[in-house]
Design a protein around this motif. Structure first.
Motif, mmCIF file in Angstrom:
data_model
loop_
_atom_site.group_PDB
_atom_site.id
_atom_site.type_symbol
_atom_site.label_atom_id
_atom_site.label_comp_id
_atom_site.label_asym_id
_atom_site.label_seq_id
_atom_site.Cartn_x
_atom_site.Cartn_y
_atom_site.Cartn_z
ATOM 1 N N THR A 272 -43.906 -29.760 -25.933
ATOM 2 C CA THR A 272 -43.176 -29.182 -27.056
ATOM 3 C C THR A 272 -44.003 -28.080 -27.703
ATOM 4 O O THR A 272 -45.200 -28.248 -27.946
ATOM 5 N N GLN A 273 -43.359 -26.955 -27.950
ATOM 6 C CA GLN A 273 -44.014 -25.876 -28.694
ATOM 7 C C GLN A 273 -43.546 -25.964 -30.136
ATOM 8 O O GLN A 273 -42.348 -25.933 -30.409
ATOM 9 N N PHE A 274 -44.517 -26.063 -31.037
ATOM 10 C CA PHE A 274 -44.167 -26.415 -32.411
ATOM 11 C C PHE A 274 -43.827 -25.206 -33.268
ATOM 12 O O PHE A 274 -44.559 -24.813 -34.162
ATOM 13 N N VAL A 275 -42.680 -24.631 -32.935
ATOM 14 C CA VAL A 275 -42.068 -23.606 -33.767
ATOM 15 C C VAL A 275 -40.619 -24.031 -34.000
ATOM 16 O O VAL A 275 -40.065 -24.830 -33.249
ATOM 17 N N GLY A 276 -40.017 -23.477 -35.043
ATOM 18 C CA GLY A 276 -38.605 -23.729 -35.303
ATOM 19 C C GLY A 276 -38.316 -25.205 -35.539
ATOM 20 O O GLY A 276 -38.980 -25.872 -36.312
ATOM 21 N N TRP A 277 -37.311 -25.724 -34.834
ATOM 22 C CA TRP A 277 -36.897 -27.110 -35.014
ATOM 23 C C TRP A 277 -38.048 -28.073 -34.749
ATOM 24 O O TRP A 277 -38.228 -29.059 -35.453
ATOM 25 N N ALA A 278 -38.828 -27.785 -33.705
ATOM 26 C CA ALA A 278 -39.917 -28.692 -33.345
ATOM 27 C C ALA A 278 -40.955 -28.756 -34.467
ATOM 28 O O ALA A 278 -41.551 -29.812 -34.708
ATOM 29 N N LEU A 279 -41.175 -27.645 -35.149
ATOM 30 C CA LEU A 279 -42.145 -27.660 -36.251
ATOM 31 C C LEU A 279 -41.640 -28.555 -37.381
ATOM 32 O O LEU A 279 -42.408 -29.286 -38.000
ATOM 33 N N GLU A 280 -40.340 -28.510 -37.619
ATOM 34 C CA GLU A 280 -39.784 -29.368 -38.666
ATOM 35 C C GLU A 280 -39.983 -30.846 -38.341
ATOM 36 O O GLU A 280 -40.049 -31.682 -39.234
ATOM 37 N N ASN A 281 -40.055 -31.161 -37.054
ATOM 38 C CA ASN A 281 -40.199 -32.558 -36.622
ATOM 39 C C ASN A 281 -41.596 -32.862 -36.068
ATOM 40 O O ASN A 281 -41.790 -33.863 -35.377
ATOM 41 N N ARG A 282 -42.544 -31.998 -36.406
ATOM 42 C CA ARG A 282 -43.851 -32.086 -35.748
ATOM 43 C C ARG A 282 -44.526 -33.437 -35.929
ATOM 44 O O ARG A 282 -45.115 -33.976 -34.982
ATOM 45 N N PHE B 94 -46.673 -16.885 -37.887
ATOM 46 C CA PHE B 94 -45.956 -16.711 -39.146
ATOM 47 C C PHE B 94 -45.536 -18.048 -39.755
ATOM 48 O O PHE B 94 -45.686 -18.285 -40.954
ATOM 49 N N GLN B 95 -45.013 -18.925 -38.887
ATOM 50 C CA GLN B 95 -44.485 -20.186 -39.438
ATOM 51 C C GLN B 95 -45.592 -21.068 -40.004
ATOM 52 O O GLN B 95 -45.360 -21.869 -40.902
ATOM 53 N N LEU B 96 -46.816 -20.919 -39.492
ATOM 54 C CA LEU B 96 -47.913 -21.741 -40.013
ATOM 55 C C LEU B 96 -48.665 -21.057 -41.152
ATOM 56 O O LEU B 96 -49.166 -21.727 -42.049
ATOM 57 N N THR B 97 -48.778 -19.725 -41.110
ATOM 58 C CA THR B 97 -49.631 -19.046 -42.107
ATOM 59 C C THR B 97 -48.860 -18.164 -43.069
ATOM 60 O O THR B 97 -49.408 -17.741 -44.081
ATOM 61 N N GLY B 98 -47.598 -17.824 -42.726
ATOM 62 C CA GLY B 98 -46.837 -16.904 -43.570
ATOM 63 C C GLY B 98 -47.169 -15.441 -43.309
ATOM 64 O O GLY B 98 -46.652 -14.558 -43.991
ATOM 65 N N LYS B 99 -48.033 -15.197 -42.317
ATOM 66 C CA LYS B 99 -48.396 -13.804 -41.987
ATOM 67 C C LYS B 99 -48.094 -13.549 -40.514
ATOM 68 O O LYS B 99 -48.582 -14.257 -39.642
#
Lengths: 377, 91
Positions: A195-205, A330-335
């Motif tokens: 799993t790559q933890f972006v998008g939906w997967a990040l929400e369920n990490r 971006f999803q982890l740092t906002g940059k």
């Protein structure tokens, strides 16, 4: 005679910025609601209509003219498009290598036979695990029996088959059984995709990230199967970036080898880039694909290496990993331009380390957040 | 390594394509591709499952009479090994 092996070049090494693969996301609609879906989160899914058949045909023609040699028909679920046959036929007429990336739910033998007859080159079917309970848990519905039946048809029709399994903490321990299953059903390839933890997967990490021991075990099994089954089944397992400490070469570089076209026609460098604020992408119905590929501001934003900050800018690996995943950064740092935090050299690597530490702790069971479309709200 | 009497055939997932953009032949397969030079393309074209490795070497030797057969044989084996390592050839 020139030595035939003297300049064998994996295509990734050849000309600069020539796209090789069109990822045609025909529809975001899907019978499954996988908690790790690579489609954008529902708030980023546009309400514009899907491209019509002629617009997709034109996109395929223009992509081939730009240098594309492969097309992946995907989604969502591409089978939900009634014109899939027409698009496969058109792609085949352009001499493109065509892959159908599907859940297989809703597929019939007749339809698959028709697609094969029209020139489909390869089918990839996803499994969520060894049992229907796995499917239900991760995708919100059952369907394993239908998938296995469809796999049987793929083999009967002698189409090359890839079985794809997205791995996470609840199914990664099944890797030995999944390898046996893929062998038994006659697949040519088994993609064990962490799993790559972006998008939906990040929400369920917190629910999906495996422990280091789980990954190490799965990796060992996959490596030994790869050797044992060489020539029969191509077993693919790439150490996940969170645990490898090096970033993945996301899409082989931003707007470099892949063109992703979303269901409503937006030309993107990856499946999720339209979630990055401030980047202007364009639709295939607005300008020619060649013009968009050449000078669209969003596609040029992270092309090449000029955008990189340290430590990427002077890193030897920048030609190999292309600076990692912009969406993850971006999803982890906002940059947008931050070094991908999966890299052990990244200033924000502690964000990934913390998530890993949490994955080692005893897990509190929380309801997964299933992928939804805007109309499901 | 493929045995001399094996009859190599490109794997079913593999398509040999002439790429009009680069003027080279490519082997295409899921997610990947391999660019071939002219010699490699000629060998790949002969991997139809009908010819043994020896027959492939003979067929190339006819078109390249000035090249020593031993050199052609070494090149063919090296190329087939490269394909086999990538699971692109059967037989």
């Amino acid at each position: 005679m020139q030595s035939p092996s003297s300049d064998l070049a994996d295509l990734a090494d050849a000309t600069r910025h020539r796209p090789y693969t069109l990822v045609a996301e025909l529809s975001y609609r899907c019978p499954l609601q996988c908690a790790y879906c690579s489609n954008p989160s529902e708030r980023h899914i546009p309400t514009r209509p899907e491209l019509d058949t002629d617009a997709w045909r034109s996109t395929l023609t223009q992509a081939e003219a730009l240098g594309v040699v492969q097309v992946h028909f995907t989604g969502g679920e591409p089978l939900l498009r009634r014109d899939l046959e027409a698009l496969v036929e058109h792609a085949h007429s352009l001499d493109l290598y065509t892959s159908l990336i599907t859940s297989a739910l809703g597929l019939t033998r007749e339809r698959l036979a028709k697609l094969a007859q029209l020139g489909l080159d390869h089918v990839q079917i996803s499994l969520q695990g060894m049992s229907d309970a796995d499917t239900l848990h991760i995708a919100g519905r059952t369907g394993l029996a239908a998938k296995l039946e469809a796999i049987g048809w793929v083999r009967e029709l002698e189409l090359p088959l890839t079985v794809n399994v997205v791995l996470h903490r609840h199914n990664i321990d099944q890797v030995p059984e999944l390898i046996d299953l893929a062998t038994r059903v006659g697949a040519q390839r088994l993609e064990l995709a962490n799993t790559q933890f972006v998008g939906w997967a990040l929400e369920n990490r917190s629910q999906l990230l495996p422990s280091a021991a789980q990954i190490a075990r799965a990796h060992t099994h996959a490596q030994s199967a790869r050797e044992r089954l060489r020539g029969r089944l191509d077993v693919l397992f790439v150490l996940p970036d969170y645990h490898a400490g090096v970033v993945r070469p996301c899409m082989q570089g931003w707007a470099n080898r892949y063109i992703v076209v979303s269901p409503d026609g937006v030309v993107l460098p990856c499946h999720q880039a339209h979630q990055l604020p401030g980047l202007a992408f364009e639709r295939v119905t607005e300008r020619s694909l060649a013009d968009i590929w050449r000078d669209n501001a969003g596609l040029n934003a992270f092309r090449g290496e000029a955008w990189m900050v340290e430590p990427c800018r002077s890193c030897e690996r920048r030609h190999v990993d292309f600076g990692g995943c912009r969406c993850q950064a971006f999803q982890l740092t906002g940059k947008h331009e931050a070094t991908d935090p999966a890299c052990r050299l990244a200033p924000d690597h502690d964000l990934v380390q913390l998530a890993r530490q949490n994955a080692e702790a005893k897990q509190e069971v929380v309801q997964l957040r299933y992928r939804r479309l805007p109309r499901d709200r | 390594m493929l045995r001399a009497h094996a009859r190599p055939k490109l794997a079913s997932k593999v398509r040999l394509k002439f790429d009009r953009h680069s003027g080279r032949h490519w082997l295409l397969y899921p997610e990947r591709g391999l660019a071939l030079n002219a010699s490699a393309a000629r060998i790949a074209e002969l991997c139809t499952g009908e010819r043994s490795v020896e027959q492939i070497i003979d067929a190339l030797h006819v078109t390249l009479p000035e090249a020593p057969r031993s050199q052609i044989a070494a090149d063919v084996e090296q190329f087939l090994d490269a394909l086999q390592a990538r699971a692109l050839v059967e037989g």
